[in-house]
Design a protein around this motif. Structure first.
Motif, PDB file in Angstrom:
ATOM      1  N   SER A 168     -12.893 117.644   0.827  1.00  0.00           N
ATOM      2  CA  SER A 168     -11.947 117.960   1.894  1.00  0.00           C
ATOM      3  C   SER A 168     -11.417 119.370   1.702  1.00  0.00           C
ATOM      4  N   LEU A 169     -10.780 119.856   2.747  1.00  0.00           N
ATOM      5  CA  LEU A 169     -10.165 121.181   2.680  1.00  0.00           C
ATOM      6  C   LEU A 169      -9.039 121.201   1.653  1.00  0.00           C
ATOM      7  N   ALA A 170      -8.267 120.090   1.574  1.00  0.00           N
ATOM      8  CA  ALA A 170      -7.190 120.026   0.588  1.00  0.00           C
ATOM      9  C   ALA A 170      -7.732 120.110  -0.836  1.00  0.00           C
ATOM     10  N   ASP A 171      -8.894 119.509  -1.077  1.00  0.00           N
ATOM     11  CA  ASP A 171      -9.512 119.605  -2.397  1.00  0.00           C
ATOM     12  C   ASP A 171      -9.848 121.055  -2.727  1.00  0.00           C
ATOM     13  N   LEU A 172     -10.325 121.786  -1.759  1.00  0.00           N
ATOM     14  CA  LEU A 172     -10.683 123.187  -1.988  1.00  0.00           C
ATOM     15  C   LEU A 172      -9.455 124.047  -2.266  1.00  0.00           C
ATOM     16  N   THR A 173      -8.383 123.820  -1.509  1.00  0.00           N
ATOM     17  CA  THR A 173      -7.192 124.631  -1.753  1.00  0.00           C
ATOM     18  C   THR A 173      -6.579 124.298  -3.115  1.00  0.00           C
ATOM     19  N   ALA A 174      -6.613 123.020  -3.492  1.00  0.00           N
ATOM     20  CA  ALA A 174      -6.134 122.670  -4.827  1.00  0.00           C
ATOM     21  C   ALA A 174      -6.995 123.316  -5.900  1.00  0.00           C
ATOM     22  N   LEU A 175      -8.299 123.382  -5.663  1.00  0.00           N
ATOM     23  CA  LEU A 175      -9.201 124.023  -6.624  1.00  0.00           C
ATOM     24  C   LEU A 175      -8.921 125.520  -6.719  1.00  0.00           C
ATOM     25  N   GLU A 202      -6.069 126.928  -6.300  1.00  0.00           N
ATOM     26  CA  GLU A 202      -4.852 127.042  -7.099  1.00  0.00           C
ATOM     27  C   GLU A 202      -5.166 126.895  -8.588  1.00  0.00           C
ATOM     28  N   ARG A 203      -6.021 125.952  -8.930  1.00  0.00           N
ATOM     29  CA  ARG A 203      -6.374 125.738 -10.338  1.00  0.00           C
ATOM     30  C   ARG A 203      -7.121 126.951 -10.898  1.00  0.00           C
ATOM     31  N   CYS A 204      -7.973 127.559 -10.095  1.00  0.00           N
ATOM     32  CA  CYS A 204      -8.689 128.763 -10.557  1.00  0.00           C
ATOM     33  C   CYS A 204      -7.715 129.897 -10.834  1.00  0.00           C
ATOM     34  N   LEU A 205      -6.695 130.024 -10.001  1.00  0.00           N
ATOM     35  CA  LEU A 205      -5.714 131.076 -10.216  1.00  0.00           C
ATOM     36  C   LEU A 205      -4.910 130.810 -11.477  1.00  0.00           C
ATOM     37  N   LEU A 206      -4.493 129.549 -11.671  1.00  0.00           N
ATOM     38  CA  LEU A 206      -3.742 129.207 -12.868  1.00  0.00           C
ATOM     39  C   LEU A 206      -4.566 129.456 -14.126  1.00  0.00           C
ATOM     40  N   ALA A 207      -5.877 129.209 -14.030  1.00  0.00           N
ATOM     41  CA  ALA A 207      -6.756 129.380 -15.186  1.00  0.00           C
ATOM     42  C   ALA A 207      -7.281 130.800 -15.317  1.00  0.00           C
ATOM     43  N   ASP A 208      -6.903 131.692 -14.395  1.00  0.00           N
ATOM     44  CA  ASP A 208      -7.364 133.082 -14.409  1.00  0.00           C
ATOM     45  C   ASP A 208      -8.890 133.154 -14.413  1.00  0.00           C
ATOM     46  N   LEU A 209      -9.496 132.452 -13.475  1.00  0.00           N
ATOM     47  CA  LEU A 209     -10.960 132.448 -13.361  1.00  0.00           C
ATOM     48  C   LEU A 209     -11.369 133.412 -12.250  1.00  0.00           C
ATOM     49  N   GLY A 210     -11.192 134.695 -12.529  1.00  0.00           N
ATOM     50  CA  GLY A 210     -11.548 135.701 -11.543  1.00  0.00           C
ATOM     51  C   GLY A 210     -13.015 135.685 -11.182  1.00  0.00           C
ATOM     52  N   ALA A 211     -13.869 135.183 -12.089  1.00  0.00           N
ATOM     53  CA  ALA A 211     -15.292 135.137 -11.797  1.00  0.00           C
ATOM     54  C   ALA A 211     -15.635 134.052 -10.793  1.00  0.00           C
ATOM     55  N   ALA A 212     -14.813 133.005 -10.711  1.00  0.00           N
ATOM     56  CA  ALA A 212     -15.104 131.887  -9.809  1.00  0.00           C
ATOM     57  C   ALA A 212     -14.293 131.922  -8.529  1.00  0.00           C
ATOM     58  N   LEU A 213     -13.111 132.558  -8.551  1.00  0.00           N
ATOM     59  CA  LEU A 213     -12.211 132.500  -7.401  1.00  0.00           C
ATOM     60  C   LEU A 213     -12.838 133.045  -6.122  1.00  0.00           C
ATOM     61  N   PRO A 214     -13.570 134.179  -6.130  1.00  0.00           N
ATOM     62  CA  PRO A 214     -14.176 134.647  -4.875  1.00  0.00           C
ATOM     63  C   PRO A 214     -15.143 133.632  -4.267  1.00  0.00           C
ATOM     64  N   ASP A 215     -15.932 132.948  -5.112  1.00  0.00           N
ATOM     65  CA  ASP A 215     -16.860 131.949  -4.585  1.00  0.00           C
ATOM     66  C   ASP A 215     -16.103 130.766  -3.987  1.00  0.00           C
ATOM     67  N   VAL A 216     -15.045 130.340  -4.681  1.00  0.00           N
ATOM     68  CA  VAL A 216     -14.251 129.228  -4.158  1.00  0.00           C
ATOM     69  C   VAL A 216     -13.584 129.624  -2.845  1.00  0.00           C
ATOM     70  N   MET A 217     -13.053 130.830  -2.778  1.00  0.00           N
ATOM     71  CA  MET A 217     -12.376 131.269  -1.560  1.00  0.00           C
ATOM     72  C   MET A 217     -13.356 131.421  -0.401  1.00  0.00           C
ATOM     73  N   ARG A 218     -14.596 131.820  -0.698  1.00  0.00           N
ATOM     74  CA  ARG A 218     -15.591 131.940   0.374  1.00  0.00           C
ATOM     75  C   ARG A 218     -15.900 130.560   0.974  1.00  0.00           C
ATOM     76  N   VAL A 219     -16.062 129.578   0.112  1.00  0.00           N
ATOM     77  CA  VAL A 219     -16.293 128.218   0.608  1.00  0.00           C
ATOM     78  C   VAL A 219     -15.063 127.718   1.363  1.00  0.00           C
ATOM     79  N   LEU A 220     -13.892 128.036   0.837  1.00  0.00           N
ATOM     80  CA  LEU A 220     -12.646 127.608   1.472  1.00  0.00           C
ATOM     81  C   LEU A 220     -12.491 128.226   2.857  1.00  0.00           C
ATOM     82  N   ALA A 221     -12.765 129.514   2.974  1.00  0.00           N
ATOM     83  CA  ALA A 221     -12.629 130.182   4.271  1.00  0.00           C
ATOM     84  C   ALA A 221     -13.613 129.607   5.291  1.00  0.00           C
ATOM     85  N   ASP A 222     -14.831 129.343   4.840  1.00  0.00           N
ATOM     86  CA  ASP A 222     -15.822 128.777   5.753  1.00  0.00           C
ATOM     87  C   ASP A 222     -15.396 127.387   6.224  1.00  0.00           C
ATOM     88  N   ARG A 223     -14.874 126.568   5.297  1.00  0.00           N
ATOM     89  CA  ARG A 223     -14.463 125.216   5.661  1.00  0.00           C
ATOM     90  C   ARG A 223     -13.225 125.260   6.580  1.00  0.00           C
TER      91      ARG A 223
END
Length: 743
Positions: free
Chosen positions: A475-482, A484-505
Motif C-alpha cells: 500500500s501507499l502507507a507502507d511505502l511512506t512508512a518505509l 520514514e524508516r530509511c530517513l531514520l536509518a540514514d540510508l541515502g543509497a536507498a531513499l531515492p529508489d524508495v521515493m521514486r516508487v512512492l511518487a509513482d504509486r
C-alpha cells in the motif's frame, strides 16, 4: 561404566566408558569432570553435530564464556523449512565440562550425534534432546511427582558421592529393555546408529581409552551389539543440506524449559549457582536474593537471611532431601525475605532462578561478514549487547548517539529488533531525542546470518532490504512508512529508489483515505530530516503533491458515509491535521489551505455528524471558528435527529472535554439538549455518549460534573475569583523562564 560390548573385533583392546548425563545439570557436570580425570581417556566423544569438530579448539579461548551454543545454519533452505539448529552449553552442562577437560589436557574431541547436514534436510525436526522422558519414569517409580526434583535429589545436589554413572546406565537399561536393531525407529534410530558408527571409527583410528558423554537414554544403545552393516543401511541415502557451523552467545533464559528449548531446565540460574558455589550454596543463594531485594529498596536484614537459611534447611530435613532445593529456598524467600508478597518473589525468580546471563565468543569465531560488521560497530559505538532489558536515551545532536540511532534503525529493517523505540517518549522529548529499550536475544545471530544475502555491512544490507520492501509494498502507507524508516536509518543509497516508487504509486492512487494514511509518515520524515541533516527535497515534493490531492478529494470522501466509514475517515482527518500542524507556517501554505478546506466542508450537505462535529472542534481549537456555540445550538436543536446530534457531539468532544470545563455556553447547550431528550430517544443515544465521556480521565469527568452542578461558577477548591495580586509573581517567574520581557 565400562561398556561390555565389542563393536569391532579388530579393536578388541579398546576400553570404552559411556557417561549418561542430563544435558544441563551441575551434579552431572561435576561427576563427568571427576570421572574423566580418573579415567584418563585418549579420546572424548560428545553428543553434538560432527561438523563442529573444527570448532573445538575455540572452547579453550579465554574469550569463550558460556552460556554459548553451536549454531548450524543452512543456505538456500526452502520456505517453511528449518534454517538453523542450536546446541546450547552452559557452565554447568556436562558436555561443556567434558569439552573443556579434553581441550585442557590436549585430548582429541569428536562430536558423535547425527550430522546437522541431515538434521536440517529432514522434513520433520525438533529441538535437540532425547525423545523420551526417562527421568519422569524413574521419578514416578521412586514416588516423586516432579521429575526435576527427583533428579536434583539423586544427582544434582550430591557433591562428593561415588560416580552415579553405573547406576544411571543400569536404570536406563531396565527402562529401555533389550536394544535390538528394530527396537527404535525414525530419527532416534538414526542418531544412535551414527553414535555407534563414530565410536567404531574412533576404535579403528587407534584410540584405546575412549570416553563417551551423551544423554542417559542413549547409553544402552551404545553398549548394544548392533551390527555395523545394520547402521550403515540405516544411514545410507539420507538427505543432506549445505550447512555451516559457528559458536554464538547464548543466555540462561534460552536454556529454560519455558523458552521452548526441548532439553531445557526449569532453573538455569539456580543450577549455575550450585555448580559455581564453592561451599554453603544455600547461604550464598539467600544472600544473593537479599542483595537483589535491597537493590530495589526493599529492607532485608542479615537476621532475615539467617532465619531464611534455617527455614530452608528445616524444610529440606522434613522432606528428606539431601540439600535444600529450589522449592525450599523459594519458600524461605517468600516467607522471610518478602513477607509473603508475590511480586518480590517474582523479581528474585527473574534475576536469580532463571537469570539473563549472556555468554560471549572470541574474535576468532567464524562469522559471516554482516556479523563482523555489527561487532565492529558495537565496539566503535560502545553499545554492548546485553540479555537484560535496558533503557537507552539518545540525544541526536551528539554524533555518537546519532550513529547509535542509525544502527538500531538499520537493524530493525533487517528484522533484528535489538532495540525497540518508544514513540511516545521520543515525541514528548522533542525530535532531538529518542528513547529505546534494548535487549539482545540469541536468535538475532540467525537473523543476521539470513540477512547476509542483502549485503556484507549493516548499512548495505539495510539499503538493499529497503529497496526490496519498496518493490513489494502492499500500500501507499507502507511505502511512506518505509521512506520514514530509511530517513531514520540514514540510508541515502536507498531513499531515492524508495521515493521514486512512492511518487509513482502516489500519482495513481485514487483513494483519498489512502492518501491520508500515507501523509503523516512523510511529514514526520521531513521533521527528522531537519534534525538529522538529511536533504528533505525528495520528501517535500511528495508531501506537496499529497497535501493538494487530499484537500481536493476531501469533500467527496466525506459525503454520504455510514457510521463505520465516517469514523474511519475521522481518524484520517485527525492524522492529517496533526501532521500539517507539524509543518507549521511553511512556504507552501499547506496548513492554511487545509484549514480552508475544513471550513468549506462545514457548509456541505450529507456530511456525517461525527465528521461535522470533529471539523468544528478542529477549527475552534485553531481560532478559525468564533461561533462554535451557534453551530452546536443548531446541531442539537429540537429539529435535529437525536442520533445525528449524538454523533456530532461525539466528533466535537473526541479530543477531550476540557472545552466544556471552560466554555459555559457550550456546556449549557449540551446540558439543555440532554435534559430535553424524550426517554425513548435518550436510551438510543446513551451508548454513543457513554463511549465519548468514558474516554475522559476521572479528573476531567469530575470537573464537568462540578460545572453542571454549579452552572456559571468557576471550578476550584474555594470557588473564589482569581486574585491578580497573588498570581502576578508566579506569572512573572514563568515569563522570565521563557525569556520574555515583562512590563
Amino acid at each position: 561404566m565400562t561398556s561390555p560390548a565389542v563393536l569391532d573385533p579388530d579393536a578388541a583392546q579398546a576400553v570404552v566408558e559411556v557417561y549418561g548425563v542430563r544435558h544441563h545439570g551441575p551434579g552431572s557436570a561435576r561427576a563427568v569432570r571427576r570421572a574423566l580425570a580418573a579415567f584418563g581417556p585418549d579420546a572424548v566423544l560428545i553428543e553434538g553435530p560432527p561438523e563442529a569438530d573444527a570448532l573445538v579448539p575455540l572452547a579453550a579461548d579465554p574469550g569463550m564464556t558460556p552460556p554459548v551454543a553451536l549454531l548450524a545454519y543452512a543456505d538456500g533452505a526452502e520456505p517453511g523449512r528449518r534454517r538453523a539448529l542450536f546446541w546450547p552449553f552452559a557452565e554447568f552442562s556436562p558436555e561443556w565440562q567434558a569439552l573443556r577437560y579434553a581441550v585442557g589436557v590436549g585430548v582429541p574431541v569428536r562430536f558423535c550425534d547425527l550430522p546437522a547436514a541431515h538434521r536440517l534436510a529432514e522434513e520433520d525436526d525438533d529441538d535437540p534432546g532425547d525423545a523420551s522422558d526417562p527421568l519422569g519414569m524413574l521419578a514416578e517409580a521412586a514416588g516423586y511427582d516432579d521429575a526435576e526434583r527427583w533428579w536434583d535429589d539423586v544427582v544434582e545436589h550430591r557433591v562428593d558421592d561415588p560416580s552415579p554413572f553405573p547406576a544411571i546406565a543400569e536404570a536406563m537399561a531396565e527402562l529401555r529393555g533389550p536394544v535390538t536393531p528394530d527396537a527404535v525407529s525414525g530419527r532416534e534410530a538414526r542418531r544412535e546408529a551414527f553414535m555407534r558408527r563414530t565410536l567404531r571409527r574412533a576404535r579403528r583410528d587407534g584410540f584405546r581409552r575412549i570416553a563417551v558423554v551423551c544423554g542417559a537414554w542413549h547409553v544402552p544403545a551404545l553398549a548394544a551389539r548392533i551390527p555395523a552393516a545394520h547402521d550403515d543401511r540405516l544411514l545410507r541415502g539420507l538427505p543432506r543440506a549445505k550447512v555451516a557451523l559457528t559458536w554464538v552467545p547464548w543466555t540462561h533464559g534460552r536454556l529454560a524449559g519455558r523458552s521452548g528449548y526441548g532439553a531445557g531446565v526449569r532453573s538455569p540460574g539456580w543450577y549455575h549457582h550450585l555448580f559455581t558455589a564453592p561451599d554453603r550454596p544455600v547461604e550464598r543463594w539467600l544472600t544473593a536474593a537479599a542483595r537483589v531485594l535491597r537493590a530495589e529498596d526493599l529492607h532485608v536484614s542479615s537476621a532475615d537471611v539467617i532465619e531464611a537459611v534455617r527455614l530452608a534447611e528445616a524444610l529440606a530435613a522434613l522432606r528428606g532431601r539431601p540439600l535444600a532445593g529450589l522449592d525450599e529456598v523459594t519458600e524461605a524467600v517468600r516467607a522471610v525475605l518478602c513477607g509473603g508478597a508475590d511480586e518480590p518473589v517474582a523479581l528474585v525468580a527473574r534475576r536469580l532462578v532463571v537469570g539473563e546471563r549472556l555468554g560471549a565468543v572470541p574474535d576468532a569465531t567464524p562469522m559471516v561478514p554482516l556479523q563482523r560488521d555489527l561487532v565492529a560497530a558495537q565496539r566503535r559505538l560502545r553499545l554492548r549487547p546485553s540479555a537484560e532489558e535496558k533503557d537507552l536515551d539518545l540525544d541526536l545532536r551528539v554524533p555518537t548517539d546519532l550513529e547509535r540511532s542509525r544502527l538500531l534503525h538499520r537493524l530493525r529493517l533487517l528484522e533484528v529488533e535489538w532495540g525497540v523505540p518508544d514513540p511516545d517518549a521520543s515525541r514528548s522529548r522533542g525530535t532531538f531525542r529518542e528513547a529505546w529499550t534494548v535487549r539482545w536475544r540469541p536468535e538475532f545471530d540467525v537473523r543476521l546470518i539470513e540477512a547476509g544475502v542483502w549485503g556484507t555491512t549493516v548499512a548495505d544490507a539495510a539499503a538493499a532490504r529497503a529497496r526490496d520492501l519498496a518493490a513489494h509494498a502492499g500500500s501507499l502507507a507502507d511505502l511512506t512508512a518505509l521512506a520514514e524508516r530509511c530517513l531514520l536509518a540514514d540510508l541515502g543509497a536507498a531513499l531515492p529508489d524508495v521515493m521514486r516508487v512512492l511518487a509513482d504509486r502516489a500519482a495513481v492512487e485514487p483513494g483519498t483515505a489512502h492518501l491520508m494514511a500515507a501523509l503523516p509518515a512523510l511529514v514526520r520524515a521531513l521533521r527528522y530530516g531537519d534534525v538529522r541533516g538529511t536533504d528533505p527535497a525528495p520528501l517535500r515534493t511528495v508531501v506537496d503533491g499529497l497535501a493538494v490531492r487530499i484537500r481536493i478529494g476531501l469533500p467527496r470522501a466525506a459525503t454520504g458515509l455510514d457510521d463505520d466509514a465516517a469514523r474511519a475517515l475521522l481518524a484520517g482527518i485527525g492524522a492529517v491535521h496533526e501532521a500539517l500542524s507539524l509543518l507549521g507556517d511553511d512556504a507552501s501554505g499547506h496548513r492554511d489551505a487545509w484549514l480552508d478546506a475544513l471550513t468549506d466542508l462545514l457548509g456541505r450537505p450529507n456530511v456525517h455528524g461525527v465528521i461535522d462535529g470533529r471539523v468544528t472542534r478542529l477549527l475552534l481549537d485553531t481560532g478559525r471558528l468564533p461561533d462554535a456555540s451557534g453551530r452546536m445550538a443548531r446541531a442539537v436543536s429540537s429539529g435535529a435527529p437525536a442520533d445525528r446530534a449524538a454523533a456530532w457531539i461525539e466528533g466535537f468532544l473526541a479530543d477531550g472535554g476540557v472545552v466544556l470545563v471552560h466554555d459555559d455556553a457550550l456546556l449549557g447547550l449540551l446540558d439543555d439538549w440532554l435534559a430535553g431528550l424524550p426517554a425513548e430517544t435518550f436510551g438510543t443515544v446513551l451508548p454513543l455518549l457513554r463511549r465519548t465521556f468514558g474516554a475522559y480521565g476521572a479528573a476531567e469527568r469530575r470537573a464537568i460534573g462540578e460545572r453542571v452542578r454549579r452552572p456559571g461558577r468557576p471550578t476550584g477548591p474555594s470557588g473564589d475569583d482569581p486574585d491578580p495580586a497573588r498570581a502576578d509573581p508566579a506569572a512573572a517567574t514563568v515569563l522570565r523562564i521563557l525569556g520574555w520581557e515583562t512590563a
